[in-house]
Design a protein around this motif. Structure first.
Motif, PDB file in Angstrom:
ATOM      1  N   PRO A  62     -30.605  -0.540 -15.811  1.00 24.10           N
ATOM      2  CA  PRO A  62     -30.881   0.403 -14.716  1.00 24.10           C
ATOM      3  C   PRO A  62     -30.310  -0.055 -13.379  1.00 24.10           C
ATOM      4  O   PRO A  62     -29.718   0.752 -12.645  1.00 24.10           O
ATOM      5  N   VAL A  63     -30.467  -1.341 -13.062  1.00 28.04           N
ATOM      6  CA  VAL A  63     -30.019  -1.820 -11.742  1.00 28.04           C
ATOM      7  C   VAL A  63     -28.495  -1.741 -11.625  1.00 28.04           C
ATOM      8  O   VAL A  63     -27.964  -1.260 -10.615  1.00 28.04           O
ATOM      9  N   GLY A  64     -27.791  -2.163 -12.656  1.00 27.86           N
ATOM     10  CA  GLY A  64     -26.317  -2.143 -12.595  1.00 27.86           C
ATOM     11  C   GLY A  64     -25.760  -0.734 -12.552  1.00 27.86           C
ATOM     12  O   GLY A  64     -24.829  -0.436 -11.792  1.00 27.86           O
ATOM     13  N   VAL A  65     -26.329   0.155 -13.329  1.00 24.16           N
ATOM     14  CA  VAL A  65     -25.813   1.534 -13.387  1.00 24.16           C
ATOM     15  C   VAL A  65     -26.149   2.289 -12.099  1.00 24.16           C
ATOM     16  O   VAL A  65     -25.275   2.906 -11.463  1.00 24.16           O
ATOM     17  N   CYS A  66     -27.412   2.241 -11.694  1.00 26.51           N
ATOM     18  CA  CYS A  66     -27.836   3.068 -10.551  1.00 26.51           C
ATOM     19  C   CYS A  66     -27.184   2.609  -9.254  1.00 26.51           C
ATOM     20  O   CYS A  66     -27.039   3.402  -8.319  1.00 26.51           O
ATOM     21  N   ASN A 219     -27.303  -7.402 -20.516  1.00 25.17           N
ATOM     22  CA  ASN A 219     -28.160  -8.317 -19.750  1.00 25.17           C
ATOM     23  C   ASN A 219     -27.408  -8.953 -18.590  1.00 25.17           C
ATOM     24  O   ASN A 219     -27.984  -9.751 -17.855  1.00 25.17           O
ATOM     25  N   ASP A 220     -26.134  -8.614 -18.466  1.00 30.12           N
ATOM     26  CA  ASP A 220     -25.296  -9.186 -17.401  1.00 30.12           C
ATOM     27  C   ASP A 220     -25.036  -8.086 -16.370  1.00 30.12           C
ATOM     28  O   ASP A 220     -24.269  -7.156 -16.615  1.00 30.12           O
ATOM     29  N   ARG A 225     -22.572  -3.279 -14.040  1.00 34.89           N
ATOM     30  CA  ARG A 225     -22.157  -2.577 -12.822  1.00 34.89           C
ATOM     31  C   ARG A 225     -20.683  -2.182 -12.879  1.00 34.89           C
ATOM     32  O   ARG A 225     -20.312  -1.050 -12.555  1.00 34.89           O
ATOM     33  N   LYS A 226     -19.845  -3.122 -13.305  1.00 35.82           N
ATOM     34  CA  LYS A 226     -18.397  -2.865 -13.356  1.00 35.82           C
ATOM     35  C   LYS A 226     -18.104  -1.737 -14.368  1.00 35.82           C
ATOM     36  O   LYS A 226     -17.338  -0.810 -14.085  1.00 35.82           O
ATOM     37  N   THR A 227     -18.738  -1.818 -15.518  1.00 35.86           N
ATOM     38  CA  THR A 227     -18.516  -0.795 -16.554  1.00 35.86           C
ATOM     39  C   THR A 227     -18.979   0.569 -16.054  1.00 35.86           C
ATOM     40  O   THR A 227     -18.280   1.582 -16.226  1.00 35.86           O
ATOM     41  N   ALA A 228     -20.157   0.585 -15.445  1.00 30.74           N
ATOM     42  CA  ALA A 228     -20.701   1.858 -14.961  1.00 30.74           C
ATOM     43  C   ALA A 228     -19.821   2.429 -13.857  1.00 30.74           C
ATOM     44  O   ALA A 228     -19.563   3.643 -13.819  1.00 30.74           O
ATOM     45  N   ALA A 229     -19.336   1.567 -12.972  1.00 27.06           N
ATOM     46  CA  ALA A 229     -18.492   2.045 -11.867  1.00 27.06           C
ATOM     47  C   ALA A 229     -17.249   2.743 -12.416  1.00 27.06           C
ATOM     48  O   ALA A 229     -16.865   3.826 -11.943  1.00 27.06           O
ATOM     49  N   GLU A 245     -22.617   1.703 -24.479  1.00 28.17           N
ATOM     50  CA  GLU A 245     -23.702   1.107 -25.283  1.00 28.17           C
ATOM     51  C   GLU A 245     -24.020  -0.247 -24.674  1.00 28.17           C
ATOM     52  O   GLU A 245     -23.181  -1.155 -24.674  1.00 28.17           O
ATOM     53  N   SER A 246     -25.223  -0.377 -24.145  1.00 25.50           N
ATOM     54  CA  SER A 246     -25.606  -1.562 -23.393  1.00 25.50           C
ATOM     55  C   SER A 246     -26.581  -2.381 -24.248  1.00 25.50           C
ATOM     56  O   SER A 246     -27.704  -1.965 -24.502  1.00 25.50           O
ATOM     57  N   LEU A 247     -26.122  -3.544 -24.720  1.00 29.35           N
ATOM     58  CA  LEU A 247     -26.929  -4.354 -25.648  1.00 29.35           C
ATOM     59  C   LEU A 247     -27.945  -5.175 -24.872  1.00 29.35           C
ATOM     60  O   LEU A 247     -27.584  -5.958 -23.985  1.00 29.35           O
ATOM     61  N   THR A 248     -29.221  -4.990 -25.226  1.00 21.51           N
ATOM     62  CA  THR A 248     -30.287  -5.640 -24.472  1.00 21.51           C
ATOM     63  C   THR A 248     -31.491  -5.844 -25.381  1.00 21.51           C
ATOM     64  O   THR A 248     -31.380  -5.691 -26.611  1.00 21.51           O
TER      65      THR A 248
END
Ligand SMILES: Cc1ncc(C[n+]2csc(CCOP(=O)(O)OP(=O)(O)O)c2C)c(N)n1
Ligand SMILES: [Mg+2]
Length: 330
Positions: A62-66, A219-220, A225-229, A245-248
């Motif tokens: 959530p933090v990286g994407v948003c 988890n990174d 963030r980079k992928t979402a951007a 697909e975000s592995l967590t």
């Protein structure tokens, strides 16, 4: 403490700016972790109404994407949605008050943990129906295609076996909708490992429909963030739907009554060694020279914010029977 978070614009950041920025992302993850620990404690005291699904361990998603979203973008989250809401800047005291059924809750105490909506912070809903976020974000993307903006759907690995997962991805691709699908693959749907109920790789499904698809370390927060951007900007530029697909991994049980006995021995410890907060602490030091003391100070700052959040929410009044629920501007 309500804030509207918008994607950064202007010249590329300096190394110092970047260090500050990622320390702030660490703070947001730490805040979500601590917020949910308080939710758990309040739940055990019988103060949280309904059930709760914690995202502890999954905060980097959530933090990286948003963090890369702008004012025009919209997000649909899940019943495991405290992280989705907080990462969008939803007022933490209002969110906690919502879980406690108080009038000051973001939905005036009517939604509880699973169904939070906060349109002012771009959250079109958290959905108790597995995969409901996929349909909501796809619909939002249909509207955003006309007026501008990108929709993001967060959903779990289990949701990829719902019929409307396939319907929505197909529809989004046919109409080249500006939507980014973020599958939070935490390895389990309730108590079942996803491999036991999922034929083939999850990523093969969007790929078969022609969606640009990537599987990442969820988890990174740097990777997320980079992928979402990249995905959000391509979707914004007219390149249609994208899939991440975000592995967590979730540290606690599926919901309140699950002790997590189905986990393989050692599995939890393996994931905790790759905890988003541990990864971020190490990376801040390696990449920017951020000291452990500086990160500790952030932790202390979060403790103060959490204490204030809990105090505000627990002191808030319950709704009167006839009091109106909060109204959102269309
Ligand atoms: C349509 C629907 N079917 C079943 C359920 C019951 N249920 C709630 S959560 C869940 C598991 C979903 O797993 P996943 O999509 O991987 O998300 P996670 O809980 O792991 O974040 C199920 C089956 C539901 N809420 N909605
Ligand atoms: Mg899951």
């Amino acid at each position: 403490m309500t804030e509207q978070r918008t994607a950064p614009s202007g010249p590329p950041p300096s190394a110092d700016d970047e260090a500050r920025h990622y320390l702030e992302l660490y703070r947001r993850m730490r805040f979500i972790r601590r917020f949910e620990a308080e939710v758990q404690s309040l739940f055990q005291q019988g103060l949280v109404h309904g059930t709760t699904h914690l995202c502890s361990g999954q905060e980097a998603g959530p933090v990286g994407v948003c963090d890369v979203l702008g004012d025009d973008d919209r997000v649909a989250g899940t019943y495991r949605g405290h992280g989705h809401a907080l990462a969008l800047g939803v007022d933490p005291a209002g969110l906690l008050a919502e879980l406690l059924g108080r009038q000051t809750g973001v939905c005036a105490g009517r939604a509880g943990s699973m169904n939070v909506v906060d349109l002012e912070h771009r959250l079109i809903g958290c959905f108790g129906i597995v995969g409901g976020s996929i349909a909501a974000a796809t619909g939002a993307a249909l509207a955003l295609k006309r007026v501008g903006g990108v929709a993001v759907a967060f959903f779990g690995d289990g949701a990829t076996n719902q019929g409307y997962f396939h319907e929505c991805l197909n529809f989004a691709k046919v109409h080249e909708l500006p939507v980014v699908y973020v599958c939070e693959n935490n390895r389990y749907g309730e108590f079942t490992p996803f491999e036991q109920v999922t034929a083939g790789a999850i990523a093969a499904r969007p790929q078969a429909l022609g969606l640009p698809t990537i599987t990442i370390d969820g988890n990174d927060v740097w990777t997320v963030r980079k992928t979402a951007a990249e995905a959000v900007e391509r979707a914004r530029g007219g390149a249609g739907p994208h899939f991440v697909e975000s592995l967590t991994y979730r540290y606690v049980g599926h919901s309140r009554s699950d002790p997590g006995k189905y986990r393989k021995p050692g599995e939890l410890d393996e994931w905790k060694a790759r905890d988003p907060l541990v990864v971020a602490r190490a990376r801040l030091g390696e990449r920017y020279g951020t000291s452990a003391e500086a990160v500790d100070r952030v932790d202390e700052q979060v403790e103060g914010q959490i204490a204030a959040t809990v105090q505000t929410a627990t002191e808030a009044p319950f709704p009167d029977a006839g009091a109106p629920a909060r109204e959102f501007k269309p």
